[in-house]
Design a protein around this motif. Structure first.
Motif, PDB file in Angstrom:
ATOM      1  N   VAL A  29      96.447  19.427  43.674  1.00  0.00           N
ATOM      2  CA  VAL A  29      97.439  20.461  44.007  1.00  0.00           C
ATOM      3  C   VAL A  29      98.117  20.163  45.336  1.00  0.00           C
ATOM      4  O   VAL A  29      99.346  20.109  45.429  1.00  0.00           O
ATOM      5  N   ASN A  30      97.306  19.931  46.381  1.00  0.00           N
ATOM      6  CA  ASN A  30      97.879  19.769  47.723  1.00  0.00           C
ATOM      7  C   ASN A  30      98.284  18.328  48.043  1.00  0.00           C
ATOM      8  O   ASN A  30      99.422  18.071  48.442  1.00  0.00           O
ATOM      9  N   MET A  31      97.364  17.371  47.891  1.00  0.00           N
ATOM     10  CA  MET A  31      97.662  15.995  48.302  1.00  0.00           C
ATOM     11  C   MET A  31      98.750  15.357  47.442  1.00  0.00           C
ATOM     12  O   MET A  31      99.576  14.586  47.930  1.00  0.00           O
ATOM     13  N   THR A  32      98.740  15.632  46.158  1.00  0.00           N
ATOM     14  CA  THR A  32      99.776  15.065  45.277  1.00  0.00           C
ATOM     15  C   THR A  32     101.087  15.855  45.351  1.00  0.00           C
ATOM     16  O   THR A  32     102.140  15.335  44.984  1.00  0.00           O
ATOM     17  N   GLY A  33     101.010  17.102  45.824  1.00  0.00           N
ATOM     18  CA  GLY A  33     102.206  17.949  45.867  1.00  0.00           C
ATOM     19  C   GLY A  33     102.626  18.485  44.521  1.00  0.00           C
ATOM     20  O   GLY A  33     103.718  19.020  44.366  1.00  0.00           O
ATOM     21  N   TRP A  34     101.729  18.391  43.518  1.00  0.00           N
ATOM     22  CA  TRP A  34     102.090  18.862  42.172  1.00  0.00           C
ATOM     23  C   TRP A  34     102.131  20.390  42.095  1.00  0.00           C
ATOM     24  O   TRP A  34     102.823  20.949  41.258  1.00  0.00           O
ATOM     25  N   GLY A  35     101.338  21.052  42.956  1.00  0.00           N
ATOM     26  CA  GLY A  35     101.174  22.499  42.790  1.00  0.00           C
ATOM     27  C   GLY A  35     100.215  22.779  41.647  1.00  0.00           C
ATOM     28  O   GLY A  35      99.445  21.911  41.221  1.00  0.00           O
ATOM     29  N   TYR A  36     100.272  24.014  41.142  1.00  0.00           N
ATOM     30  CA  TYR A  36      99.389  24.378  40.026  1.00  0.00           C
ATOM     31  C   TYR A  36      99.976  23.831  38.721  1.00  0.00           C
ATOM     32  O   TYR A  36     101.052  24.266  38.300  1.00  0.00           O
ATOM     33  N   THR A  37      99.279  22.908  38.121  1.00  0.00           N
ATOM     34  CA  THR A  37      99.803  22.245  36.925  1.00  0.00           C
ATOM     35  C   THR A  37      98.730  22.122  35.856  1.00  0.00           C
ATOM     36  O   THR A  37      97.523  22.150  36.145  1.00  0.00           O
ATOM     37  N   LEU A  38      99.198  21.941  34.649  1.00  0.00           N
ATOM     38  CA  LEU A  38      98.298  21.743  33.506  1.00  0.00           C
ATOM     39  C   LEU A  38      97.538  20.430  33.637  1.00  0.00           C
ATOM     40  O   LEU A  38      96.333  20.377  33.369  1.00  0.00           O
ATOM     41  N   ILE A  39      98.233  19.375  34.097  1.00  0.00           N
ATOM     42  CA  ILE A  39      97.561  18.076  34.215  1.00  0.00           C
ATOM     43  C   ILE A  39      96.491  18.123  35.307  1.00  0.00           C
ATOM     44  O   ILE A  39      95.433  17.512  35.179  1.00  0.00           O
ATOM     45  N   GLY A  40      96.744  18.880  36.396  1.00  0.00           N
ATOM     46  CA  GLY A  40      95.735  19.033  37.433  1.00  0.00           C
ATOM     47  C   GLY A  40      94.489  19.731  36.906  1.00  0.00           C
ATOM     48  O   GLY A  40      93.357  19.340  37.220  1.00  0.00           O
ATOM     49  N   GLY A  41      94.689  20.767  36.101  1.00  0.00           N
ATOM     50  CA  GLY A  41      93.554  21.450  35.494  1.00  0.00           C
ATOM     51  C   GLY A  41      92.789  20.548  34.534  1.00  0.00           C
ATOM     52  O   GLY A  41      91.558  20.532  34.526  1.00  0.00           O
ATOM     53  N   ALA A  42      93.533  19.776  33.731  1.00  0.00           N
ATOM     54  CA  ALA A  42      92.883  18.885  32.761  1.00  0.00           C
ATOM     55  C   ALA A  42      92.057  17.816  33.472  1.00  0.00           C
ATOM     56  O   ALA A  42      90.938  17.497  33.046  1.00  0.00           O
ATOM     57  N   LEU A  97      89.681  25.880  36.803  1.00  0.00           N
ATOM     58  CA  LEU A  97      91.092  25.980  36.399  1.00  0.00           C
ATOM     59  C   LEU A  97      91.866  26.992  37.245  1.00  0.00           C
ATOM     60  O   LEU A  97      93.084  26.879  37.383  1.00  0.00           O
ATOM     61  N   ILE A  98      91.172  27.973  37.797  1.00  0.00           N
ATOM     62  CA  ILE A  98      91.858  28.950  38.660  1.00  0.00           C
ATOM     63  C   ILE A  98      92.516  28.245  39.835  1.00  0.00           C
ATOM     64  O   ILE A  98      93.649  28.568  40.221  1.00  0.00           O
ATOM     65  N   TYR A  99      91.825  27.234  40.397  1.00  0.00           N
ATOM     66  CA  TYR A  99      92.327  26.554  41.584  1.00  0.00           C
ATOM     67  C   TYR A  99      93.275  25.403  41.274  1.00  0.00           C
ATOM     68  O   TYR A  99      93.871  24.828  42.185  1.00  0.00           O
ATOM     69  N   THR A 100      93.383  25.010  40.026  1.00  0.00           N
ATOM     70  CA  THR A 100      94.199  23.829  39.713  1.00  0.00           C
ATOM     71  C   THR A 100      95.329  24.111  38.709  1.00  0.00           C
ATOM     72  O   THR A 100      96.450  23.644  38.892  1.00  0.00           O
ATOM     73  N   ALA A 101      95.016  24.868  37.656  1.00  0.00           N
ATOM     74  CA  ALA A 101      96.049  25.163  36.648  1.00  0.00           C
ATOM     75  C   ALA A 101      96.758  26.486  36.921  1.00  0.00           C
ATOM     76  O   ALA A 101      97.796  26.770  36.323  1.00  0.00           O
ATOM     77  N   GLY A 102      96.199  27.301  37.806  1.00  0.00           N
ATOM     78  CA  GLY A 102      96.881  28.529  38.210  1.00  0.00           C
ATOM     79  C   GLY A 102      96.511  29.745  37.400  1.00  0.00           C
ATOM     80  O   GLY A 102      95.779  29.676  36.403  1.00  0.00           O
ATOM     81  N   LEU A 103      97.059  30.889  37.862  1.00  0.00           N
ATOM     82  CA  LEU A 103      96.763  32.183  37.240  1.00  0.00           C
ATOM     83  C   LEU A 103      97.960  32.737  36.488  1.00  0.00           C
ATOM     84  O   LEU A 103      98.051  33.945  36.253  1.00  0.00           O
ATOM     85  N   SER A 104      98.893  31.892  36.146  1.00  0.00           N
ATOM     86  CA  SER A 104     100.079  32.361  35.423  1.00  0.00           C
ATOM     87  C   SER A 104     100.523  31.288  34.440  1.00  0.00           C
ATOM     88  O   SER A 104     100.064  30.147  34.510  1.00  0.00           O
ATOM     89  N   SER A 105     101.409  31.703  33.563  1.00  0.00           N
ATOM     90  CA  SER A 105     101.992  30.753  32.611  1.00  0.00           C
ATOM     91  C   SER A 105     103.437  31.154  32.374  1.00  0.00           C
ATOM     92  O   SER A 105     103.731  32.344  32.185  1.00  0.00           O
ATOM     93  N   MET A 136     103.537  19.509  33.870  1.00  0.00           N
ATOM     94  CA  MET A 136     103.723  19.847  35.278  1.00  0.00           C
ATOM     95  C   MET A 136     104.070  21.311  35.469  1.00  0.00           C
ATOM     96  O   MET A 136     104.820  21.669  36.368  1.00  0.00           O
ATOM     97  N   ARG A 137     103.559  22.179  34.642  1.00  0.00           N
ATOM     98  CA  ARG A 137     103.773  23.621  34.758  1.00  0.00           C
ATOM     99  C   ARG A 137     102.431  24.322  34.911  1.00  0.00           C
ATOM    100  O   ARG A 137     101.391  23.781  34.508  1.00  0.00           O
ATOM    101  N   PRO A 138     102.424  25.535  35.499  1.00  0.00           N
ATOM    102  CA  PRO A 138     101.165  26.299  35.521  1.00  0.00           C
ATOM    103  C   PRO A 138     100.710  26.589  34.096  1.00  0.00           C
ATOM    104  O   PRO A 138     101.522  26.732  33.186  1.00  0.00           O
ATOM    105  N   ALA A 139      99.404  26.684  33.932  1.00  0.00           N
ATOM    106  CA  ALA A 139      98.876  26.859  32.565  1.00  0.00           C
ATOM    107  C   ALA A 139      97.619  27.725  32.602  1.00  0.00           C
ATOM    108  O   ALA A 139      96.496  27.209  32.619  1.00  0.00           O
ATOM    109  N   GLU A 140      97.814  29.017  32.632  1.00  0.00           N
ATOM    110  CA  GLU A 140      96.672  29.930  32.570  1.00  0.00           C
ATOM    111  C   GLU A 140      96.027  29.856  31.190  1.00  0.00           C
ATOM    112  O   GLU A 140      96.699  29.990  30.172  1.00  0.00           O
TER     113      GLU A 140
END
Length: 296
Positions: free
Chosen positions: A124-137, A208-216, A236-240
């Motif tokens: 989320v932070n180092m890559t600058g992606w933010g909350y994303t589906l790929i980060g959660g996966a 997943l709360i910390y990586t894919a986010g709490l919204s979709s 590259m989108r949030p994926a609750e």
């Protein structure tokens, strides 16, 4: 007490324990489905969730759960299987091999929230992606790799040595023996590893709360562009997910029908896991019969 009496008592105790566990499992699953089935209909399964009003659905969350499952298994299955083949067939006893096994065991014991915070830092932070589906996966992949590796390694090591020796005696190479003898025989165990890790993806929330986010975002199933944030296949989108949605609605308690949404979501989650497990078992048995000519 005679040996026969001790044997009968021990057998009876073990049967009672087995019956208790099965009854507990059926009671739990039955209670969840009974509480939630009244809410489940086509609108509930396909409509987007509401923020403050009653009557919302779980469509995006249900889709995200399956999509994260597929993406994470694309990483988990080959990496875990490759590592298990190396440890079972190629690695020699050494300090390096012991270090690899110790690392796997340590990784398996990490709490999921720690992995989630690691994912927050890296994906989320180092890559600058933010909350994303790929980060959660990817975070869930880190959680599942130790389980997948150990289950597959045990399954591969359980293949009878006579089968390997017969393969080598016919002139097969090591790789041919692995791909044409060992893996087909070990397939039921490999399928078990996939089911275990997939079940964890369905039920995981902390990481997943910390990586894919709490919204979709409101997904538009007419857009099939990887780079459009409203596309269902965008990585590259949030994926609750459904598990995160259950935690969120119960924590915030902003919806008038919080209890109904939570009950319905839990029932759908349980049914989805059951369908996935039975399908994976059936598919694994079918492939095993085709490859080995025996029943699993």
């Amino acid at each position: 007490m005679s040996a026969k009496a001790s044997d009968k008592i021990a057998t009876m105790v073990l049967y009672l324990i087995a019956v208790f566990i099965v009854a507990l499992l059926f009671s739990l699953v039955g209670y969840i489905i009974f509480q939630g089935y009244k809410v489940i209909d086509w609108h509930f399964l396909t409509a987007p969730a509401e923020t403050f009003e009653a009557g919302g659905g779980i469509g995006p969350q249900l889709f995200n759960s399956f999509y994260i499952l597929i993406i994470s298994m694309l990483f988990t299955a080959p990496l875990g299987l490759g590592c298990s083949i190396y440890l079972a067939e190629y690695a020699r006893p050494s300090k390096i091999t012991d270090l690899i096994r110790l690392s796997i065991e340590t990784l398996a014991s990490l709490p999921s929230i720690v992995v989630g915070l690691f994912g927050l830092l890296i994906f989320v932070n180092m890559t600058g992606w933010g909350y994303t589906l790929i980060g959660g996966a990817l975070s869930v992949t880190i959680l599942n790799l130790p389980v997948m590796t150990r289950v597959c390694e045990d399954s591969i090591q359980g293949v009878p040595g006579e089968l390997k020796e017969a393969s080598y005696s016919l002139g097969a190479t090591k790789w041919q023996t692995i791909t044409r003898v060992i893996l087909p025989v070990a397939l039921p165990g490999i399928i078990t590893g996939i089911i275990l890790t997939a079940g964890r993806v369905f039920g995981e929330a902390a990481a997943l709360i910390y990586t894919a986010g709490l919204s979709s975002p409101n997904l538009n199933f007419k857009i099939w562009n990887f780079f459009n944030p409203r596309s269902p296949i965008s990585l590259m989108r949030p994926a609750e997910t459904l598990a995160v949605h259950i935690w969120k609605v119960n924590s915030e308690h902003l919806l008038p029908d919080t209890r109904q949404i939570a009950d319905g979501s839990a029932a759908v989650l349980v049914v989805a896991v059951l369908i996935f497990n039975f399908t994976a078992r059936w598919l694994g048995s079918y492939i095993h019969r085709k490859l080995s000519g025996h029943r699993a």
